[in-house]
Scaffold this motif. Structure first.
Motif, PDB file in Angstrom:
ATOM      1  N   HIS A 114      61.050   8.186 -16.115  1.00 40.60           N
ATOM      2  CA  HIS A 114      61.018   7.736 -17.508  1.00 40.60           C
ATOM      3  C   HIS A 114      61.138   6.211 -17.592  1.00 40.60           C
ATOM      4  CE1 HIS A 114      61.546   8.040 -21.860  1.00 40.60           C
ATOM      5  NE2 HIS A 114      62.577   7.216 -21.752  1.00 40.60           N
ATOM      6  N   GLY A 115      61.893   5.630 -16.665  1.00 46.35           N
ATOM      7  CA  GLY A 115      62.056   4.185 -16.629  1.00 46.35           C
ATOM      8  C   GLY A 115      60.908   3.460 -15.957  1.00 46.35           C
ATOM      9  N   LYS A 116      59.871   4.230 -15.573  1.00 40.61           N
ATOM     10  CA  LYS A 116      58.668   3.659 -14.947  1.00 40.61           C
ATOM     11  C   LYS A 116      58.999   2.846 -13.692  1.00 40.61           C
ATOM     12  CE  LYS A 116      55.796   3.547 -19.134  1.00 40.61           C
ATOM     13  NZ  LYS A 116      56.683   4.420 -19.931  1.00 40.61           N
ATOM     14  N   VAL A 117      59.885   3.404 -12.864  1.00 38.79           N
ATOM     15  CA  VAL A 117      60.262   2.766 -11.604  1.00 38.79           C
ATOM     16  C   VAL A 117      59.309   3.261 -10.511  1.00 38.79           C
ATOM     17  CG1 VAL A 117      62.092   2.375  -9.918  1.00 38.79           C
ATOM     18  CG2 VAL A 117      62.675   2.728 -12.339  1.00 38.79           C
ATOM     19  N   ASP A 118      58.542   2.366  -9.953  1.00 39.36           N
ATOM     20  CA  ASP A 118      57.608   2.735  -8.895  1.00 39.36           C
ATOM     21  C   ASP A 118      58.297   2.722  -7.538  1.00 39.36           C
ATOM     22  OD1 ASP A 118      55.433   2.991 -10.623  1.00 39.36           O
ATOM     23  OD2 ASP A 118      54.984   0.837 -10.512  1.00 39.36           O
TER      24      ASP A 118
END
Length: 281
Positions: free
Chosen positions: A160-164
């Motif tokens: 959800h935090g768009k951590v790749d």
């Protein structure tokens, strides 16, 4: 059994499991007051004989081995954070592990150690430090269901935090064999320093195991089935049948409750070989 035979039985058990020496009164109560038949006594003695007891010294050694396992991976130093499996700030064994690992890692040369005391704080720590390689630690895994739920929630939050490129691994001191299998079958990376079998199903042939499960559940009839809304976990939480304890430590609820559940069927306190804080039960 006569008194001499009883004495010899207990002495022989202590020779194989020295920690039992401080629990003779509690053991005798369970064997000769709570057990109603010879088969039940024999079952309990065999289970105790197979108990995995972790001393303080072995605990220290296992912590060191766990730390070295993490430090053997390239790039851990600037990208890893150690995450306690705990859900909140209440006292928890995973927080103890995390705190003790801080010293172990520093001693071994990881001077930029980063850790959090609850798994829900991992994303906040990532936002502060940029560390997205998560090593979630605990001392014991029983059924594996808590590990799976922690993994799913961490994945949800970081996705959800768009951590790749985040990664999640679980490192524990002890796990049941079936708990480890359940976690790995869910596609989750996990390792344990020691793997234990189910105390009944893992050690005895099917026919004897079936008899022992019946004898054990009959013994559990003598325990209170719940206390202040907390249900007595028959055969251990999720049927884990664990026979494990760590010196001077809170007993996991995966352990067979005859060894630690503190109330009998009359809601009276019973002497127990092991101990667990009831609010954790």
């Amino acid at each position: 059994m006569d008194n001499k035979e009883n004495f010899n039985t207990v002495i022989n058990l202590i020779a194989r499991q020295p920690w039992v020496g401080a629990k003779v009164a509690e053991l005798s109560h369970m064997l000769y007051e709570e057990c109603k038949c010879t088969n039940s006594r024999e079952m309990l003695l065999k289970i105790i004989d197979n108990f995995y007891y972790m001393s303080r010294q072995e605990y220290s050694e296992k912590l060191g081995a766990l730390a070295e396992e993490i430090m053997s991976e390239d790039g851990y130093g600037d990208d890893a954070q150690i995450v306690a499996m705990a859900a909140d700030s209440g006292p928890d064994s995973s927080q103890e592990i995390t705190y003790n690992l801080k010293y172990v890692f520093t001693q071994k040369g990881w001077l930029s150690f980063s850790g959090v005391n609850a798994f829900g704080s991992a994303y906040k720590n990532y936002k502060k430090t940029g560390r997205k390689r998560l090593y979630v630690v605990d001392d014991f895994v029983g059924s594996g269901q808590t590990v799976i739920s922690r993994y799913n929630e961490l994945c949800r939050v970081f996705t959800h935090g768009k951590v790749d490129g985040f990664s999640i691994s679980f490192k524990v001191l002890v796990s049941t064999e079936h708990g480890l299998d359940a976690v790995r079958n869910a596609g989750i990376d996990i390792s344990a320093q020691t793997i234990i079998k189910k105390a009944i199903d893992g050690f005895f042939p099917d026919e004897i195991a079936a008899e022992y499960r019946s004898l054990m559940t009959n013994l559990e009839v003598g325990l209170s089935q719940e206390h202040e809304g907390i249900v007595m976990p028959s055969l251990g939480y999720n049927g884990a049948q664990a026979a494990y304890c760590r010196e001077a430590s809170n007993t996991p609820n995966s352990v067979l409750p005859v060894f630690w559940w503190p109330f009998n069927s009359r809601q009276e306190i019973r002497p127990t070989m092991l101990h667990r804080a009831m609010r954790d039960a």
